[in-house]
Design a protein around this motif. Structure first.
Motif, PDB file in Angstrom:
ATOM      1  N   THR A   1       6.354   7.869  -2.345  1.00 45.10           N
ATOM      2  CA  THR A   1       6.771   9.149  -1.788  1.00 45.10           C
ATOM      3  C   THR A   1       7.051   9.045  -0.300  1.00 45.10           C
ATOM      4  OG1 THR A   1       4.421   9.600  -1.610  1.00 45.10           O
ATOM      5  CG2 THR A   1       5.598  10.629  -3.417  1.00 45.10           C
ATOM      6  N   MET A   2       6.284   8.179   0.359  1.00 43.91           N
ATOM      7  CA  MET A   2       6.461   8.050   1.794  1.00 43.91           C
ATOM      8  C   MET A   2       7.828   7.514   2.133  1.00 43.91           C
ATOM      9  SD  MET A   2       2.994   6.360   3.259  1.00 43.91           S
ATOM     10  CE  MET A   2       3.801   5.501   4.586  1.00 43.91           C
ATOM     11  N   LEU A   3       8.340   6.671   1.251  1.00 48.93           N
ATOM     12  CA  LEU A   3       9.490   5.879   1.659  1.00 48.93           C
ATOM     13  C   LEU A   3      10.836   6.439   1.265  1.00 48.93           C
ATOM     14  CD1 LEU A   3       8.032   2.420   0.660  1.00 48.93           C
ATOM     15  CD2 LEU A   3       7.917   3.560   2.843  1.00 48.93           C
TER      16      LEU A   3
ATOM     17  N   LEU B   1       6.938  11.616  11.181  1.00 49.60           N
ATOM     18  CA  LEU B   1       6.927  12.853  10.407  1.00 49.60           C
ATOM     19  C   LEU B   1       5.530  13.439  10.292  1.00 49.60           C
ATOM     20  CD1 LEU B   1       9.147  12.838   7.221  1.00 49.60           C
ATOM     21  CD2 LEU B   1       9.399  14.145   9.297  1.00 49.60           C
TER      22      LEU B   1
ATOM     23  N   LEU C   1      12.672   9.419   1.520  1.00 46.07           N
ATOM     24  CA  LEU C   1      13.612  10.077   2.423  1.00 46.07           C
ATOM     25  C   LEU C   1      14.119   9.138   3.511  1.00 46.07           C
ATOM     26  CD1 LEU C   1      15.134  12.498   3.368  1.00 46.07           C
ATOM     27  CD2 LEU C   1      13.090  13.364   4.455  1.00 46.07           C
ATOM     28  N   PRO C   2      13.234   8.451   4.248  1.00 46.58           N
ATOM     29  CA  PRO C   2      13.750   7.567   5.310  1.00 46.58           C
ATOM     30  C   PRO C   2      14.604   6.434   4.771  1.00 46.58           C
ATOM     31  CG  PRO C   2      11.366   7.353   5.101  1.00 46.58           C
ATOM     32  CD  PRO C   2      11.763   8.501   4.268  1.00 46.58           C
ATOM     33  N   MET C   3      14.257   5.933   3.585  1.00 49.95           N
ATOM     34  CA  MET C   3      15.058   4.846   3.044  1.00 49.95           C
ATOM     35  C   MET C   3      16.459   5.329   2.748  1.00 49.95           C
ATOM     36  SD  MET C   3      14.287   2.474  -0.198  1.00 49.95           S
ATOM     37  CE  MET C   3      14.260   3.878  -1.259  1.00 49.95           C
TER      38      MET C   3
ATOM     39  N   PHE D   1      -2.727   5.684   3.112  1.00 50.45           N
ATOM     40  CA  PHE D   1      -2.437   4.359   3.637  1.00 50.45           C
ATOM     41  C   PHE D   1      -3.638   3.789   4.376  1.00 50.45           C
ATOM     42  CE2 PHE D   1      -0.042   0.927   5.218  1.00 50.45           C
ATOM     43  CZ  PHE D   1      -0.399   0.740   6.535  1.00 50.45           C
TER      44      PHE D   1
ATOM     45  N   MET E   1      18.375   5.636   5.948  1.00 54.48           N
ATOM     46  CA  MET E   1      18.730   4.326   6.480  1.00 54.48           C
ATOM     47  C   MET E   1      19.901   3.729   5.725  1.00 54.48           C
ATOM     48  SD  MET E   1      16.214   1.113   6.907  1.00 54.48           S
ATOM     49  CE  MET E   1      16.010   0.866   5.166  1.00 54.48           C
TER      50      MET E   1
ATOM     51  N   TYR F   1       9.141   6.021  10.446  1.00 52.89           N
ATOM     52  CA  TYR F   1       9.657   7.378  10.213  1.00 52.89           C
ATOM     53  C   TYR F   1       8.556   8.268   9.671  1.00 52.89           C
ATOM     54  CZ  TYR F   1      13.145  10.856   8.789  1.00 52.89           C
ATOM     55  OH  TYR F   1      13.902  11.979   8.647  1.00 52.89           O
ATOM     56  N   ASN F   2       7.812   7.719   8.713  1.00 55.23           N
ATOM     57  CA  ASN F   2       6.744   8.504   8.106  1.00 55.23           C
ATOM     58  C   ASN F   2       5.653   8.833   9.120  1.00 55.23           C
ATOM     59  OD1 ASN F   2       6.161   9.421   5.289  1.00 55.23           O
ATOM     60  ND2 ASN F   2       4.197   8.564   5.821  1.00 55.23           N
TER      61      ASN F   2
ATOM     62  N   TYR G   1      11.058   0.511   8.924  1.00 55.13           N
ATOM     63  CA  TYR G   1      11.729   1.731   9.339  1.00 55.13           C
ATOM     64  C   TYR G   1      11.167   2.960   8.613  1.00 55.13           C
ATOM     65  CZ  TYR G   1      15.274   5.317   9.818  1.00 55.13           C
ATOM     66  OH  TYR G   1      15.911   6.519  10.021  1.00 55.13           O
ATOM     67  N   PRO G   2      11.078   2.921   7.266  1.00 55.52           N
ATOM     68  CA  PRO G   2      10.484   4.099   6.605  1.00 55.52           C
ATOM     69  C   PRO G   2       9.060   4.360   7.078  1.00 55.52           C
ATOM     70  CG  PRO G   2      11.572   2.736   4.983  1.00 55.52           C
ATOM     71  CD  PRO G   2      11.556   1.966   6.258  1.00 55.52           C
ATOM     72  N   PHE G   3       8.322   3.288   7.340  1.00 52.29           N
ATOM     73  CA  PHE G   3       6.943   3.484   7.757  1.00 52.29           C
ATOM     74  C   PHE G   3       6.879   4.218   9.085  1.00 52.29           C
ATOM     75  CE2 PHE G   3       2.554   2.943   7.848  1.00 52.29           C
ATOM     76  CZ  PHE G   3       2.168   2.496   9.083  1.00 52.29           C
TER      77      PHE G   3
ATOM     78  N   SER H   1       0.130  10.993   3.215  1.00 47.74           N
ATOM     79  CA  SER H   1       0.453   9.612   2.852  1.00 47.74           C
ATOM     80  C   SER H   1      -0.174   8.643   3.832  1.00 47.74           C
ATOM     81  CB  SER H   1       1.959   9.383   2.840  1.00 47.74           C
ATOM     82  OG  SER H   1       2.599  10.274   1.980  1.00 47.74           O
ATOM     83  N   MET H   2      -0.159   9.005   5.117  1.00 46.15           N
ATOM     84  CA  MET H   2      -0.753   8.126   6.118  1.00 46.15           C
ATOM     85  C   MET H   2      -2.240   7.952   5.852  1.00 46.15           C
ATOM     86  SD  MET H   2       1.322   6.787   8.104  1.00 46.15           S
ATOM     87  CE  MET H   2       0.104   6.106   9.213  1.00 46.15           C
TER      88      MET H   2
ATOM     89  N   ILE I   1       0.785  -1.215   0.000  1.00 47.08           N
ATOM     90  CA  ILE I   1       0.000   0.000   0.000  1.00 47.08           C
ATOM     91  C   ILE I   1       0.822   1.273   0.000  1.00 47.08           C
ATOM     92  CG2 ILE I   1      -1.801   1.228   1.204  1.00 47.08           C
ATOM     93  CD1 ILE I   1      -2.642  -1.192   2.497  1.00 47.08           C
ATOM     94  N   PHE I   2       2.037   1.202   0.562  1.00 42.39           N
ATOM     95  CA  PHE I   2       2.762   2.449   0.768  1.00 42.39           C
ATOM     96  C   PHE I   2       3.057   3.162  -0.536  1.00 42.39           C
ATOM     97  CE2 PHE I   2       3.297   1.584   5.061  1.00 42.39           C
ATOM     98  CZ  PHE I   2       3.639   0.257   5.218  1.00 42.39           C
ATOM     99  N   PRO I   3       2.664   4.434  -0.620  1.00 42.31           N
ATOM    100  CA  PRO I   3       3.081   5.195  -1.793  1.00 42.31           C
ATOM    101  C   PRO I   3       4.588   5.437  -1.720  1.00 42.31           C
ATOM    102  CG  PRO I   3       1.424   6.393  -0.491  1.00 42.31           C
ATOM    103  CD  PRO I   3       1.848   5.216   0.301  1.00 42.31           C
TER     104      PRO I   3
ATOM    105  N   MET J   1       7.780  19.254   9.897  1.00 43.77           N
ATOM    106  CA  MET J   1       8.926  19.345   8.984  1.00 43.77           C
ATOM    107  C   MET J   1       8.513  20.044   7.697  1.00 43.77           C
ATOM    108  SD  MET J   1      11.154  16.303   7.335  1.00 43.77           S
ATOM    109  CE  MET J   1      12.837  16.545   6.817  1.00 43.77           C
TER     110      MET J   1
END
Lengths: 276, 737
Positions: A119-121, B478, A123-125, B716, A128, B474-475, B470-472, B712-713, A115-117, B483
């Motif tokens: 765009t969400m991922l 955020l 920057l954090p990726m 989701f 990491m 983080y998101n 981790y990205p999740f 985005s959330m 589901i994750f768009p 920010m």
């Protein structure tokens, strides 16, 4: 008899019309690739322009590191395919055969990851990968691509395993195999068609992915095909001819893979029809 | 299977040979730039020369497309990495400076050095120099085809006259064969010269927008008249169409920038450059924006490296190198010493280019600029589309600009509330963990007992968790934060404010509905077309494998070029769709890309074409599992094809199709690419959007990262609810799960 003829002709007619409509834009791409001077559009609808030339194709291979990109993409896609097949086949098997704590959450979680768009991922990726020092390396990309392709593949494998009767493993165990052997020697070969879909999907994911590669790979020597092709594109000075030529060439391996694999798609899946 | 292992190991080995992580090289200088191919080649040559002269230096240039370079640099710099030098237009400096990801150049050079440059090449802000330009350019000029025009027009009246003379329908078929003037007139940047020509400007000294002015209205009317009253410009012309028309000799004049001139020469056009005309009613020149293009230094560069960078810059920015570039690609240098050169007096192109630069306005570098562009574009395109009057468009632009500037500069609210909120989140997490403690105990116990099972699943799970979890998280964090542009590094948790903002967003509900429509129509056609084709191709037809391969192609060819090709097919005048509609079906041509509904339909059509092969392949596989005997039995019972279809085929392919359909819904819902490409990022007027494209714009055009995370959330959660719905429903279809 006559009715059968009519039906067949009708079917062919439909197929031909649909196919023509389908490949028309692609013929257009071909036209762009043999048209000089980077013209994305044209005032005429002619398929072969008067001043057609194959120069862009020659330029592609001779003056651009197209072969290098192809090699890079190929390596990455191959490893992703193998990783995908290895991990999906085992995980799918466990999810199909065993009940264990967390099974439901995993199944649901797999679906959720889709589901994750993107765009969400991003920057954090990126952050990491920096922390793990995997930036600008193939290992980082392979891990991300595998993670992208795995959920669908695991799901496919599991569904396919479900159609293979458990009695096969039971008899294998009785004959003295341990659990791994029962899986590896008996069940896995029967799941070949699903393995094929998994391989195809993983390959496609890695072969044509752009956004993640653009963020991770900084060294032009490491560029994959999508990155390389994108470099022909500039805000207002895109080298359309090269771009189109490269796009067509890039699709050829995929099509070849399809043709080879479609053999398995047909014959193998019939094995699954052991319904009751 | 044994071979499998062998190949796997072999490929891992090859891989390690190939692309191990390259350690950061302290002697390596990396430049990111957005130069077009010809310019890039010159840069490459100059860098090679530099490295020969200075052994021990290693310099690499990397091309990136302008927008990507900007967002890529921001992400990289925030992450502590990125190139050493970034080369681009001056307007990227505003955001970079505010985010503190570049350092000023004042400390590198002496004052006398700076004085050698054209004052416009020193990009200053808050008293410091942030970018040193080696070129002044990106200015629009009038380019004319000498075959049709010998003396370029000096005023707008002359322009219209010449335009009328040169808009000709040679063969009387109702289609214009040559246009007097073409240009990318739907893009604000290409409209600015006329705004200035009528005496208007985009903001005042304090950078507050001044878009609702009489001058703006006059300028808008002028453009409309060019098309509707004098009829010298095409009905629809984006950048590529205008460019193509001029290259094919089907336009007498074009307005385009310095990056494009040499390509016209290469296409065999005998072209001339002239400054843009004077508007007779105001007596003012049409002044285009002039953008210096130059180098800025990444804030992450280590101090020891600065000396090396200084040496490189001195080389690249020297008058000799600038002249070299100018003579090869007709760019305009920034060193005053260069202006004395002969070529600036004799080369017709360079002479006129210089005149235009002098008659131009500097491109503003402030962050507000982005808001201005995005605020101008929708109403501007609406006026051209005939949807609103110029007077109202001007008002709209002003309102939009003010609102967007406010959004970019969104201030930090109630930080004390945020403090408590953090505690709340922490407590919530602990509470949730406590709730599932039984499962955690059971899990650990189970682990010891059934190691085999977990060994099978864990590798995949670890990868998935690492890459996605981790990205999740983080998101999620955020989304509770503020920010944004001003708070790139110093952001803090502020609570649910961003979510509140999302629901307050005017367009949220309409975009949401649009997304639902988009998803439903697409998936419906994907499945019906895919399954229908699969059924047809499942018969014993000679030659069916050819059809299968051809029908796969939309999936195999990179989306980017095919989506753009479709965009071309929807062009009003030259696109295949309208030509087919008029010639074969005798219907009127449709203005596909200029009206919201039609543009949406165009994007949907493209996506249907792109997506049906996937469903077709899955359906083909699914059909194989249906035993022939069932059909034969049905035939004996006298069933018609309808009965066979609905009672045998469809129920039996369901188990395989349902997972694919569920995934199809999710992927389509989140498909950013096609909308973006076909509608050119939301045109007309930002009305062709689905939720994800909207988020993308918010995040990367306005740097509203907290807002985008919350958005985005919400996307989701919507899809999450859909998932749960699907899982519940298919509990009955146990064969899937």
């Amino acid at each position: 008899m006559k009715k059968k003829y009519l039906t067949t002709i009708l079917i062919y007619a439909v197929l031909i019309v649909v196919t023509l409509a389908t490949i028309y834009p692609i013929i257009n791409v071909f036209t762009i690739s043999i048209r000089p001077n980077n013209k994305l559009f044209s005032t005429t609808l002619e398929i072969i322009p008067e001043d057609w030339t194959f120069n862009q194709y020659i330029e592609l291979f001779a003056n651009r590191p197209f072969l290098l990109w192809t090699w890079n993409s190929f390596i990455i896609s191959l490893v992703v395919t193998f990783t995908g097949v290895a991990l999906a086949s085992t995980t799918g098997y466990a999810l199909s055969r065993y009940k264990f704590v967390g099974k439901k959450s995993i199944l649901f979680g797999l679906l959720t990851t889709q589901i994750f768009p993107a765009t969400m991922l991003l920057l954090p990726m990126y952050i990491m990968l920096i922390k793990l020092q995997l930036l600008n390396s193939y290992i980082g990309i392979i891990i991300v691509y595998s993670a992208t392709a795995l959920p669908f593949c695991i799901w496919q494998m599991k569904g396919y395993y479900d159609t293979i009767p458990y009695s096969l493993e039971e008899s294998a165990r009785i004959d003295g195999c341990n659990r791994w052997q029962a899986f590896y020697i008996i069940v896995l070969p029967l799941a070949a068609p699903a393995l094929v879909i998994t391989a195809l999907f993983s390959f496609m994911t890695a072969w044509s992915e752009y956004i993640v590669a653009a963020q991770i790979l900084q060294d032009t020597d490491l560029y994959t095909l999508p990155l390389g092709i994108k470099s022909f594109q500039s805000n207002m000075s895109t080298e359309w001819g090269l771009y189109a030529a490269a796009s067509l060439v890039v699709s050829i391996p995929v099509v070849i893979l399809f043709v080879i694999l479609s053999r398995w798609l047909v014959s193998g899946l019939t094995l699954g029809s052991v319904k009751g | 299977m044994r071979n499998f292992k062998k190949y796997f190991i072999l490929s891992i080995f090859l891989l390690l040979l190939q692309g191990c992580s390259k350690k950061s090289d302290d002697d390596l200088i990396i430049i990111w730039h957005n130069m077009r191919p010809e310019e890039k080649q010159v840069l490459q040559d100059q860098i090679n020369e530099f490295m020969k002269l200075n052994p021990g230096f290693k310099v690499i240039e990397l091309y990136k497309e302008t927008e990507e370079m900007r967002s890529g640099f921001i992400i990289a710099a925030i992450g502590g990495q990125g190139p050493d030098l970034i080369y681009g237009p001056s307007d990227q400096i505003g955001p970079f400076e505010e985010m503190q990801i570049i350092i000023p150049l004042d400390s590198l050079f002496e004052q006398e050095y700076f004085e050698k440059f054209n004052s416009r090449a020193l990009i200053r802000s808050n008293g410091k120099i942030w970018q040193l330009a080696d070129k002044l350019g990106n200015h629009l000029t009038l380019v004319y085809n000498k075959k049709f025009i010998q003396t370029p027009p000096k005023t707008d009246k002359e322009l219209i006259e010449l335009g009328k003379q040169n808009t000709i329908d040679f063969d009387g078929d109702g289609k214009i064969d040559r246009y007097g003037l073409v240009w990318n007139y739907t893009e604000p940047y290409f409209f600015i010269p006329f705004l200035t020509g009528f005496g208007g400007w985009i903001f005042d000294e304090n950078y507050r927008p001044t878009l609702n002015t009489l001058q703006m209205i006059n300028a808008l009317n002028f453009i409309k008249d060019l098309r509707d009253k004098y009829k010298i410009i095409p009905n629809e012309a984006d950048y590529d169409i205008a460019d193509m028309l001029f290259k094919e000799g089907k336009a007498a004049m074009i307005i385009n920038g310095d990056w494009s001139w040499s390509s016209y020469g290469n296409a065999g056009i005998d072209y001339g450059i002239a400054p843009l005309p004077i508007i007779e009613s105001t007596g003012l020149h049409c002044k285009p924006m002039v953008a210096p293009k130059g180098y800025s230094i990444n804030a992450n560069v280590k101090p020891e490296k600065i000396k090396k960078i200084k040496k490189l810059l001195e080389f690249l920015l020297s008058p000799e190198k600038q002249l070299e570039t100018a003579s090869k690609v007709k760019t305009f240098p920034s060193r005053k010493e260069a202006y004395d050169e002969e070529m600036f007096k004799s080369d017709e192109v360079l002479v006129n280019s210089q005149v235009q630069i002098q008659n131009g306005v500097g491109l503003p570098i402030v962050t507000e600029m982005r808001a201005i562009w995005d605020a101008m574009r929708p109403p501007y395109q609406a006026v051209l589309g005939g949807a609103i009057l110029p007077e109202n468009a001007a008002k709209e632009m002003q309102l939009l600009a003010e609102r967007k500037i406010k959004e970019i500069r969104e201030e930090n609210e109630q930080s004390t509330f945020g403090f408590y909120f953090q505690f709340f989140l922490l407590a919530l997490t602990v509470f949730l963990l406590f709730l599932i403690r039984k499962q955690i105990y059971a899990f650990i116990k189970n682990l010891k007992e059934d190691l085999f099972v977990y060994a099978l699943t864990l590798p995949a799970l670890i990868i998935l968790l690492a890459v996605i979890l981790y990205p999740f998280v983080y998101n999620v964090i955020l989304s509770f934060s503020n920010m944004s542009l001003s708070k790139i590094r110093g952001w803090s948790i502020i609570g649910l404010h961003q979510y509140y903002k999302v629901f307050q967003e005017q367009q949220f509900y309409s975009v949401f509905i649009k997304t639902l429509i988009w998803t439903f129509i697409n998936v419906f056609f994907h499945v019906t077309i895919g399954v229908a084709l699969a059924i047809l191709l499942n018969r014993d037809l000679p030659g069916k494998s050819i059809f299968r391969v051809l029908l796969i192609l939309p999936w195999a060819i990179p989306q980017y070029i095919t989506a753009l090709t479709w965009r071309g097919m929807f062009n009003y005048e030259y696109g295949a769709i309208n030509i087919i509609l008029t010639k074969i079906f005798g219907l009127g041509p449709v203005e596909w890309l200029k009206s919201p509904t039609e543009a949406f339909a165009a994007a949907i059509t493209t996506n249907i074409w792109l997506g049906f092969p996937f469903m077709m392949v899955i359906a083909l596989g699914a059909l194989q599992s249906i035993p022939q005997e069932l059909y034969e039995a049905a035939d004996i019972d006298g069933a018609k094809w309808r009965h066979k279809l609905f009672n045998i085929t469809i129920p039996l392919i369901k188990p395989v199709m349902i997972p694919a359909i569920v995934l199809g819904v999710i992927w389509t819902f989140n498909n950013l690419n096609v909308i973006w490409l076909v509608s050119n990022a939301g045109e007309p007027s930002d009305s062709t959007h689905i939720l994800v494209s909207y988020v993308y714009k918010a995040a990367f055009n306005f740097y509203r990262f907290g807002f985008a995370a919350a958005f985005s959330m919400i996307i989701f959660l919507i899809l999450f609810a859909f998932n749960i719905f699907v899982m519940r429903k298919s509990k009955a279809e146990e064969s899937v799960y």
